[in-house]
Design a protein around this motif. Structure first.
Motif, PDB file in Angstrom:
ATOM      1  N   LEU A   1       0.748  -0.969  -0.068  1.00 13.62           N
ATOM      2  CA  LEU A   1      -0.008   0.005  -0.127  1.00 13.62           C
ATOM      3  C   LEU A   1       0.869   1.099  -0.156  1.00 13.62           C
ATOM      4  O   LEU A   1       1.912   1.108   0.414  1.00 13.62           O
ATOM      5  N   ASN A   2       0.470   2.341  -0.593  1.00 18.17           N
ATOM      6  CA  ASN A   2       1.045   3.595  -0.419  1.00 18.17           C
ATOM      7  C   ASN A   2       0.716   4.439   0.934  1.00 18.17           C
ATOM      8  O   ASN A   2      -0.401   3.807   1.519  1.00 18.17           O
ATOM      9  N   GLY A   3       1.397   5.652   1.038  1.00 18.15           N
ATOM     10  CA  GLY A   3       1.015   6.326   2.317  1.00 18.15           C
ATOM     11  C   GLY A   3      -0.399   6.648   2.407  1.00 18.15           C
ATOM     12  O   GLY A   3      -1.203   6.511   3.571  1.00 18.15           O
ATOM     13  N   ILE A   4      -1.040   7.140   1.159  1.00 17.76           N
ATOM     14  CA  ILE A   4      -2.221   7.502   1.379  1.00 17.76           C
ATOM     15  C   ILE A   4      -3.584   6.424   1.710  1.00 17.76           C
ATOM     16  O   ILE A   4      -4.675   6.398   2.249  1.00 17.76           O
ATOM     17  N   GLU A   5      -3.083   5.247   1.240  1.00 17.10           N
ATOM     18  CA  GLU A   5      -4.043   3.941   1.491  1.00 17.10           C
ATOM     19  C   GLU A   5      -4.031   3.595   2.763  1.00 17.10           C
ATOM     20  O   GLU A   5      -4.691   2.769   3.416  1.00 17.10           O
ATOM     21  N   THR A   6      -2.919   3.645   3.613  1.00 16.79           N
ATOM     22  CA  THR A   6      -2.731   3.174   5.071  1.00 16.79           C
ATOM     23  C   THR A   6      -3.442   3.853   6.010  1.00 16.79           C
ATOM     24  O   THR A   6      -3.549   5.137   5.799  1.00 16.79           O
ATOM     25  N   HIS A   7      -3.749   3.361   7.189  1.00 14.32           N
ATOM     26  CA  HIS A   7      -4.256   4.093   8.383  1.00 14.32           C
ATOM     27  C   HIS A   7      -3.380   5.050   8.906  1.00 14.32           C
ATOM     28  O   HIS A   7      -2.122   4.743   9.059  1.00 14.32           O
ATOM     29  N   PRO A   8      -3.652   6.296   9.437  1.00 13.68           N
ATOM     30  CA  PRO A   8      -3.024   7.098  10.106  1.00 13.68           C
ATOM     31  C   PRO A   8      -2.098   6.584  11.084  1.00 13.68           C
ATOM     32  O   PRO A   8      -1.184   6.652  11.472  1.00 13.68           O
ATOM     33  N   TYR A   9      -2.773   5.581  12.167  1.00 14.87           N
ATOM     34  CA  TYR A   9      -1.987   4.938  13.259  1.00 14.87           C
ATOM     35  C   TYR A   9      -1.015   3.897  12.722  1.00 14.87           C
ATOM     36  O   TYR A   9       0.187   3.875  13.448  1.00 14.87           O
ATOM     37  N   ALA A  10      -1.194   3.412  11.523  1.00 17.59           N
ATOM     38  CA  ALA A  10      -0.066   2.686  11.191  1.00 17.59           C
ATOM     39  C   ALA A  10       0.881   3.352  10.634  1.00 17.59           C
ATOM     40  O   ALA A  10       2.072   2.790  10.919  1.00 17.59           O
ATOM     41  N   ARG A  11       0.736   4.679  10.024  1.00 17.74           N
ATOM     42  CA  ARG A  11       1.954   5.628   9.583  1.00 17.74           C
ATOM     43  C   ARG A  11       2.946   5.720  10.799  1.00 17.74           C
ATOM     44  O   ARG A  11       4.119   5.811  10.992  1.00 17.74           O
ATOM     45  N   ILE A  12       2.093   6.190  12.068  1.00 13.92           N
ATOM     46  CA  ILE A  12       2.818   6.503  13.098  1.00 13.92           C
ATOM     47  C   ILE A  12       3.264   5.414  13.687  1.00 13.92           C
ATOM     48  O   ILE A  12       4.837   5.421  14.182  1.00 13.92           O
ATOM     49  N   THR A  13       2.891   4.219  13.834  1.00 15.02           N
ATOM     50  CA  THR A  13       3.560   2.827  14.504  1.00 15.02           C
ATOM     51  C   THR A  13       4.616   2.651  13.546  1.00 15.02           C
ATOM     52  O   THR A  13       5.669   2.180  14.102  1.00 15.02           O
ATOM     53  N   SER A  14       4.613   2.738  12.229  1.00 20.25           N
ATOM     54  CA  SER A  14       5.732   2.403  11.506  1.00 20.25           C
ATOM     55  C   SER A  14       7.149   3.465  11.664  1.00 20.25           C
ATOM     56  O   SER A  14       8.169   2.666  11.868  1.00 20.25           O
ATOM     57  N   VAL A  15       6.802   4.594  11.930  1.00 19.01           N
ATOM     58  CA  VAL A  15       7.853   5.408  12.315  1.00 19.01           C
ATOM     59  C   VAL A  15       8.590   5.100  13.797  1.00 19.01           C
ATOM     60  O   VAL A  15       9.785   5.046  13.772  1.00 19.01           O
ATOM     61  N   ALA A  16       7.626   4.765  14.565  1.00 14.20           N
ATOM     62  CA  ALA A  16       8.061   4.322  15.926  1.00 14.20           C
ATOM     63  C   ALA A  16       8.884   3.180  15.748  1.00 14.20           C
ATOM     64  O   ALA A  16       9.807   3.049  16.506  1.00 14.20           O
ATOM     65  N   ASP A  17       8.338   2.162  15.229  1.00 12.13           N
ATOM     66  CA  ASP A  17       8.834   0.827  14.961  1.00 12.13           C
ATOM     67  C   ASP A  17      10.221   0.855  14.309  1.00 12.13           C
ATOM     68  O   ASP A  17      11.449   0.353  14.671  1.00 12.13           O
ATOM     69  N   ILE A  18      10.411   1.776  13.358  1.00 13.83           N
ATOM     70  CA  ILE A  18      11.804   1.917  12.462  1.00 13.83           C
ATOM     71  C   ILE A  18      12.833   2.804  13.469  1.00 13.83           C
ATOM     72  O   ILE A  18      14.060   1.940  13.780  1.00 13.83           O
ATOM     73  N   TYR A  19      12.257   3.569  14.145  1.00 15.96           N
ATOM     74  CA  TYR A  19      13.141   4.245  15.056  1.00 15.96           C
ATOM     75  C   TYR A  19      13.607   3.411  16.170  1.00 15.96           C
ATOM     76  O   TYR A  19      14.941   3.525  16.469  1.00 15.96           O
ATOM     77  N   ASP A  20      12.855   2.704  16.823  1.00 18.09           N
ATOM     78  CA  ASP A  20      13.191   1.959  18.022  1.00 18.09           C
ATOM     79  C   ASP A  20      14.433   0.787  17.496  1.00 18.09           C
ATOM     80  O   ASP A  20      15.231   0.433  18.297  1.00 18.09           O
ATOM     81  N   ALA A  21      14.043   0.334  16.424  1.00 12.38           N
ATOM     82  CA  ALA A  21      14.611  -0.984  15.804  1.00 12.38           C
ATOM     83  C   ALA A  21      16.209  -0.529  15.700  1.00 12.38           C
ATOM     84  O   ALA A  21      16.967  -1.273  15.753  1.00 12.38           O
ATOM     85  N   MET A  22      16.166   0.784  14.968  1.00 12.71           N
ATOM     86  CA  MET A  22      17.493   1.255  14.399  1.00 12.71           C
ATOM     87  C   MET A  22      18.332   1.670  15.679  1.00 12.71           C
ATOM     88  O   MET A  22      19.665   1.611  15.669  1.00 12.71           O
ATOM     89  N   THR A  23      17.716   2.084  16.676  1.00 14.15           N
ATOM     90  CA  THR A  23      18.390   2.342  18.014  1.00 14.15           C
ATOM     91  C   THR A  23      18.812   1.312  19.157  1.00 14.15           C
ATOM     92  O   THR A  23      19.076   1.603  20.065  1.00 14.15           O
ATOM     93  N   SER A  24      18.236   0.357  18.565  1.00  9.83           N
ATOM     94  CA  SER A  24      18.399  -0.930  19.747  1.00  9.83           C
ATOM     95  C   SER A  24      19.506  -2.151  19.187  1.00  9.83           C
ATOM     96  O   SER A  24      19.681  -2.217  18.072  1.00  9.83           O
ATOM     97  N   ALA A  25      20.093  -2.455  20.192  1.00 11.07           N
ATOM     98  CA  ALA A  25      20.979  -3.678  19.785  1.00 11.07           C
ATOM     99  C   ALA A  25      20.228  -5.111  19.506  1.00 11.07           C
ATOM    100  O   ALA A  25      19.511  -5.400  20.408  1.00 11.07           O
ATOM    101  N   ARG A  26      20.543  -5.697  18.491  1.00 13.95           N
ATOM    102  CA  ARG A  26      19.770  -7.087  18.199  1.00 13.95           C
ATOM    103  C   ARG A  26      21.130  -8.161  18.042  1.00 13.95           C
ATOM    104  O   ARG A  26      22.139  -7.873  17.658  1.00 13.95           O
ATOM    105  N   VAL A  27      20.445  -9.354  17.859  1.00 10.14           N
ATOM    106  CA  VAL A  27      21.449 -10.731  17.468  1.00 10.14           C
ATOM    107  C   VAL A  27      22.213 -10.124  16.268  1.00 10.14           C
ATOM    108  O   VAL A  27      23.280 -10.548  16.070  1.00 10.14           O
ATOM    109  N   TYR A  28      21.597  -9.274  15.290  1.00  9.92           N
ATOM    110  CA  TYR A  28      22.366  -9.154  13.907  1.00  9.92           C
ATOM    111  C   TYR A  28      22.714  -7.740  13.652  1.00  9.92           C
ATOM    112  O   TYR A  28      23.008  -7.295  12.643  1.00  9.92           O
ATOM    113  N   GLN A  29      22.528  -6.734  14.859  1.00  5.58           N
ATOM    114  CA  GLN A  29      22.644  -5.601  14.431  1.00  5.58           C
ATOM    115  C   GLN A  29      23.105  -4.637  15.752  1.00  5.58           C
ATOM    116  O   GLN A  29      22.649  -4.859  16.881  1.00  5.58           O
ATOM    117  N   ARG A  30      24.238  -3.755  15.264  1.00  8.88           N
ATOM    118  CA  ARG A  30      24.476  -2.909  16.537  1.00  8.88           C
ATOM    119  C   ARG A  30      23.292  -1.719  16.602  1.00  8.88           C
ATOM    120  O   ARG A  30      23.127  -1.272  15.395  1.00  8.88           O
TER     121      ARG A  30
END
Length: 217
Positions: free
Chosen positions: A185-214
């Motif tokens: 889906l493109n941005g217009i088709e997704t729900h606003p809550y999904a867009r907000i959750t997506s940004v939060a999801d990416i930010y927290d994942a990028m700033t966290s240490a995981r088994v495959y990522q610093r």
């Protein structure tokens, strides 16, 4: 339907130093809740929407008392409990963004429920794939990419979870340019809550240490 808070911009009624202790208790409770419902879901049990909503409401109350206190706790990363801590962090960050956008309490309530439940579909993904230290194969990634739909299926059958919250889980890996999954889906088709959750999801994942990522920070 997304409601707007007309009182946005008023000063925080509680000082950071006063709220931080309460916020830490709320965050710890939320992490325990996520650990519990993830375990229940993996075993085929039902998710308690009532417990989810009670915890989300406490997060919202904390943000309305002082918007910075509980958000500051998302920087306390937990490598061992990444899955549980991540779900809580995404909920807190999503609520903070939603609050900054002026969403009212009812809208924040539905946003927070979807955000804290966004990865519940991973309980239907084999742990060998979830915890693999190296890059996933094409076939493994295809399995992983099913988790938004699997999660949405679980939440759709959970009494008390609204469709808006389900869509946050279903669409949190969609991208504004249509390059995401599961439906492209493109941005217009997704729900606003999904867009907000997506940004939060990416930010927290990028700033966290995981088994495959610093972490990046």
């Amino acid at each position: 339907n997304v409601g707007v808070d007309k009182d946005l911009g008023a000063p925080d009624p509680v000082e950071f130093s006063e709220e931080i202790k309460e916020a830490k208790g709320i965050r710890d409770e939320a992490e325990s809740l996520v650990r519990g419902f993830m375990k229940e879901a993996r075993m085929g049990g039902a998710i308690s929407a009532e417990n989810v909503h009670a915890t989300v409401e406490k997060m919202i109350d904390s943000i309305f008392r002082n918007k910075d206190a509980i958000v500051s706790l998302t920087m306390l990363k937990s490598f061992d409990d990444y899955t549980f801590a991540h779900s809580v962090n995404v909920a807190i960050l999503s609520l903070a963004v939603g609050r900054g956008l002026g969403l009212d309490r009812n809208s924040l309530f539905d946003l927070g429920a979807g955000a804290v439940l966004h990865d519940v579909g991973k309980t239907r993904v084999p742990e060998a794939i979830l915890k693999k230290p190296g890059r996933l194969t094409e076939d493994e990634f295809a399995v992983m990419k099913r988790h938004p739909e699997l999660g949405a299926g679980l939440l759709s059958s959970t009494k008390g979870i609204k469709n808006e919250s389900v869509r946050a889980a279903l669409e949190h890996h969609e991208r504004y340019n249509g390059a995401g999954y599961p439906k492209g889906l493109n941005g217009i088709e997704t729900h606003p809550y999904a867009r907000i959750t997506s940004v939060a999801d990416i930010y927290d994942a990028m700033t966290s240490a995981r088994v495959y990522q610093r972490p990046l920070m």
